[in-house]
Design a protein around this motif. Structure first.
Motif, short mmCIF file in Angstrom:
data_model
loop_
_atom_site.label_atom_id
_atom_site.label_comp_id
_atom_site.label_asym_id
_atom_site.label_seq_id
_atom_site.Cartn_x
_atom_site.Cartn_y
_atom_site.Cartn_z
N GLU A 136 2.17 9.22 11.04
CA GLU A 136 3.34 9.76 10.34
C GLU A 136 4.64 9.42 11.06
OE1 GLU A 136 4.86 14.05 8.47
OE2 GLU A 136 3.26 13.99 9.98
N ASP A 137 4.63 9.52 12.42
CA ASP A 137 5.85 9.23 13.18
C ASP A 137 6.25 7.77 13.04
OD1 ASP A 137 3.64 8.36 14.55
OD2 ASP A 137 4.09 9.42 16.43
N ARG B 123 0.84 -1.20 0.00
CA ARG B 123 0.00 0.00 0.00
C ARG B 123 0.87 1.25 0.00
NH1 ARG B 123 -4.67 -0.77 4.43
NH2 ARG B 123 -5.50 1.01 3.25
N ASN B 124 0.30 2.36 -0.41
CA ASN B 124 1.00 3.63 -0.44
C ASN B 124 0.85 4.28 0.94
OD1 ASN B 124 1.94 6.25 -0.84
ND2 ASN B 124 1.19 6.34 -2.95
N LEU B 125 1.87 4.11 1.77
CA LEU B 125 1.78 4.61 3.14
C LEU B 125 1.75 6.13 3.20
CD1 LEU B 125 4.12 2.17 5.15
CD2 LEU B 125 1.64 2.08 4.80
N ILE B 126 2.40 6.80 2.22
CA ILE B 126 2.38 8.28 2.22
C ILE B 126 0.94 8.78 2.08
CG2 ILE B 126 3.05 10.32 0.88
CD1 ILE B 126 5.28 9.27 2.56
N GLU B 127 0.18 8.15 1.15
CA GLU B 127 -1.22 8.53 0.98
C GLU B 127 -2.01 8.23 2.25
OE1 GLU B 127 -2.92 10.08 -1.43
OE2 GLU B 127 -0.97 10.49 -2.38
N MET B 128 -1.68 7.09 2.90
CA MET B 128 -2.38 6.75 4.13
C MET B 128 -2.06 7.75 5.23
SD MET B 128 -2.06 2.58 4.23
CE MET B 128 -3.09 2.45 5.68
N VAL B 129 -0.82 8.24 5.28
CA VAL B 129 -0.46 9.27 6.26
C VAL B 129 -1.26 10.54 6.02
CG1 VAL B 129 1.40 10.79 7.05
CG2 VAL B 129 1.83 8.34 6.74
N ARG B 130 -1.42 10.92 4.72
CA ARG B 130 -2.17 12.13 4.39
C ARG B 130 -3.64 12.01 4.82
NH1 ARG B 130 0.42 11.87 -0.95
NH2 ARG B 130 2.26 13.22 -0.96
N HIS B 131 -4.15 10.79 4.71
CA HIS B 131 -5.55 10.57 5.06
C HIS B 131 -5.72 10.15 6.53
CE1 HIS B 131 -5.72 10.23 0.61
NE2 HIS B 131 -6.93 10.80 0.77
N LYS B 132 -4.67 10.29 7.32
CA LYS B 132 -4.72 9.96 8.75
C LYS B 132 -5.04 8.48 9.01
CE LYS B 132 -4.13 14.33 9.70
NZ LYS B 132 -2.83 14.83 10.23
N GLU B 133 -4.71 7.64 8.04
CA GLU B 133 -4.92 6.20 8.22
C GLU B 133 -3.66 5.50 8.74
OE1 GLU B 133 -6.07 4.90 4.37
OE2 GLU B 133 -8.12 5.67 4.53
N PHE B 134 -2.57 6.22 8.73
CA PHE B 134 -1.30 5.64 9.22
C PHE B 134 -0.51 6.75 9.90
CE2 PHE B 134 2.86 3.62 9.14
CZ PHE B 134 2.54 2.28 9.33
#
Length: 698
Positions: free
Chosen positions: A542-543, A529-540
């Motif tokens: 960032e830290d 999965r694209n973790l950067i996109e998930m970070v943007r959507h607060k699904e993963f």
């Protein structure tokens, strides 16, 4: 001859007089003590003379006064030392004998006293002499100068069956004519080690003349049974053989041996000791161990340390010829606990050190060549499942080999089916942790309510149904090894927080527990999965993303490394032929079709397709017609499964079940989605996938 000294018969309680006493006083003393003489001593206790009744008679005959002091009447030539022989004193004419020790008066004896003491003393000596003679095991017979028997000890009595009283005074030749003692008396010479037969037994006889004042006064014979001598001889022979065997063992040792007594005096060495130390063994025997130190033969004495510490000691020594040795000294204790031997083993480790250096050089070269081979992409230990031909994969494997040597956290990204798990396994098998466990966890395949306890473990009582002894989680199971968290993007947010804490503190707390546990495991993570996109959507978090993404590794999809396809096809055909005992081949036309296809399912899709073709196609040569329609084949995917022959129904069912699960893993992101599509429980999906070895990382 035994000599009797005056000190042997002294009583040391004599009556003494002083020069100042009068004759009348002395006469009263003589009457009261019934003596007729006494020594006269001065104020220092030294004897100055003797006063007797005869002096009193002399004084009366001369008409002198009894009040006269005895100083002028003393007999002064009477000094006899206590060290004098009794026999010499008895030869004097005097009847009384004052005795001295040095100049001091010691005792007073009369001739009668001396004769009685002398007689008693010699009786004791005679009795002792007889006791000694009778206690001797050998037969002893002695005669006087006329050949009459004087001594016949108990051993002789027992053997000959006659007592001393029966034979004493009788001629030896009349009783025992073959002994020959008279010949010794006549010749005056010693006759040793003669064999003689007595009462049907052989004896070794030694005969000696008895002399007194240079005159032969008799002879003595000592008999020893020949059988006893033979036994002793046999024992001596055995001891000699054991000694020779012991010496041979010592000399055959490749290590140097050095043996001393309990005082450090050298007793034995061997040739190996000479070789190692350069010393001449013949010059060391009987010398103290410290002499070896003083002469520089060895740098330090292990024997001295053993004698001081009374225990086994091992040290490094340097010999006079420059050899480095390992010396071990062992104490040998007697029955009283005293060290009576020290055995030292000297091993030359000079050559061993050289071999160690050469081994280190060889090991260094091996590591160097391994790095070179890895950088060239020729061989990757532990990557036998990897097929690497394309430039991209060679570059990737070169990076993997370098990363394997460090302990950094690595995030492995790539589409589903590209081989992320194989990359993680290759990292582990080429790392310093290769002997530790490699634990794989699919975060999307474990139900959310179980995931925390599976990762961190739990204590007893943490929840209903928890095991009494608790359970270790995957982090604990991976101690000393590697933990691969696949599908990390499917990790719930609440567990992402806990995983971040683990990565920061390297500690975990079991579910239901309080005590933190240190962990020692390298963390690898994988996702499609694209973790950067998930970070943007607060699904993963960032830290957590940046904590995982210390070193990113992206596995290219199969469409970007099509040079690997021919080798992969060959690999899979061979693998399934062996598995199903078939002999299928792929035509060149099929390979060309594969090279033009984009492979959205990547290597996993290719592997599944090859297995399907090998199992379903009835012919040995797989051609274009055998491919599914999306690849230009004529067989619709919806047609029933075809097999090349009869197989057990159970195997056929399992084969279809496996294909359905593989398709579900390819099209669905989570276990829950798969369970919904296949209308079964999520636990069934996990159990079946484990049975068939299905994983999204493959």
């Amino acid at each position: 001859m035994v000599e009797v000294k005056l000190r042997d018969i002294m009583t040391r309680k004599p009556i003494v007089l002083t020069p100042e006493q009068t004759v009348q006083e002395v006469a009263e003393i003589f009457l009261n003590h019934q003596v007729d003489g006494a020594p006269v001593i001065d104020s220092n206790g030294n004897i100055i003379g003797l006063f007797t009744k005869s002096q009193i008679f002399k004084l009366v005959s001369q008409g002198l006064s009894v009040q006269t002091t005895i100083a002028t009447l003393i007999r002064r030539d009477v000094n006899n030392n206590s060290n004098d022989d009794v026999e010499e004193i008895l030869m004097q004419e005097s009847g009384r004998f004052p005795l001295t020790e040095g100049q001091a008066f010691a005792d007073m004896k009369t001739r009668t006293n001396l004769l009685s003491a002398f007689n008693n003393f010699y009786q004791d000596v005679s009795c002792e002499f007889a006791t000694i003679i009778n206690s001797i095991h050998d037969l002893i017979v002695s005669v006087d100068e006329e050949g009459r028997i004087k001594v016949f000890n108990r051993s002789a009595e027992k053997f000959f069956g006659k007592t001393l009283q029966e034979v004493k005074g009788k001629k030896i030749n009349e009783l025992f004519p073959n002994i020959g003692l008279m010949d010794v008396i006549q010749s005056g010479k010693v006759e040793k080690i003669h064999k003689v037969l007595l009462n049907n037994q052989y004896f070794i006889i030694n005969k000696f003349p008895v002399k007194m004042n240079d005159k032969i006064t008799g002879a003595v014979a000592v008999f020893q049974q020949f059988s006893e001598l033979e036994s002793i001889s046999g024992e001596l022979k055995s001891v000699k053989e054991l000694n020779q065997e012991f010496d041979a063992i010592i000399q055959s040792s490749f290590d140097g041996l050095f043996i001393t007594d309990g005082n450090g005096i050298t007793l034995r060495t061997n040739k190996a000791f000479e070789r190692i130390t350069g010393a001449d063994a013949s010059t060391l025997l009987g010398r103290h161990i410290e002499d070896l130190i003083d002469e520089g033969i060895v740098s330090e004495s292990v024997t001295s340390l053993v004698l001081k510490q009374r225990e086994t000691v091992t040290i490094m020594q340097k010999t006079q010829i420059g050899k480095i040795t390992l010396a071990t000294g062992n104490p040998v204790f007697d029955e009283n606990g005293n060290v009576f031997r020290v055995v030292c083993n000297i091993r030359d480790i000079t050559e061993l050190n050289l071999l160690k250096q050469e081994l280190e050089q060889a090991r260094g070269l091996r590591l160097h060549y391994e790095r070179q081979l890895r950088s060239l992409g020729i061989h990757y230990p532990g990557s036998d499942k990897m097929v690497v031909n394309s430039a991209k994969m060679k570059d990737l494997m070169g990076l993997i080999m370098r990363l394997a040597e460090v302990n950094s956290t690595i995030l492995i990204t790539g589409e589903s089916g590209t081989g992320k798990e194989l990359i993680a396994e290759t990292l582990h098998k080429n790392s310093p942790r290769q002997d530790g466990p490699f634990i794989k966890v699919n975060c999307g395949a474990i139900p959310e309510n179980l995931l925390e306890s599976e990762l961190f473990g739990y204590e007893y009582g943490a929840f209903t149904g928890a095991k009494k002894q608790g359970k270790a989680g995957y982090f604990e199971l991976a101690m000393g090894g590697t933990l691969f968290l696949d599908e990390i993007g499917d990790l719930p947010l609440n567990l992402q927080v806990k995983l971040l804490r683990v990565l920061q503190s390297r500690e975990i707390v079991r579910v239901g527990g309080e005590k933190p546990l240190k962990i020692d495991a390298r963390i690898l993570a994988g996702t499609n999965r694209n973790l950067i996109e998930m970070v943007r959507h607060k699904e993963f978090r960032e830290d957590l993303y940046y904590r995982l993404n210390v070193v990113p590794v992206n596995v290219p999809p199969l469409r970007e490394r099509k040079e690997d396809i021919p080798a992969l096809v060959t690999h899979f055909v061979l693998m399934f032929n062996l598995k199903y005992k078939l002999n299928k081949r792929i035509s060149r036309e099929v390979i060309d079709i594969f090279l033009r296809y984009n492979w959205p399912g990547n290597v996993r899709e290719l592997e599944n397709l090859i297995e399907r073709l090998v199992v379903v196609t009835p012919r040995d040569l797989l051609t274009r017609e055998d491919l599914p329609p999306n690849l230009g084949g004529s067989t619709p995917e919806s047609l029933p499964v075809q097999v090349s022959g009869l197989m057990p129904l159970k195997d056929a069912v399992e084969y279809v079940e496996k294909q359905v699960l593989e398709r579900a893993y390819a099209e669905c992101r989570t276990t829950r989605q798969m369970a919904k599509a296949l209308k079964v429980d999520a636990s069934t999906i996990v159990r079946k996938a484990a049975k068939y070895g299905i994983s999204k990382a493959q």
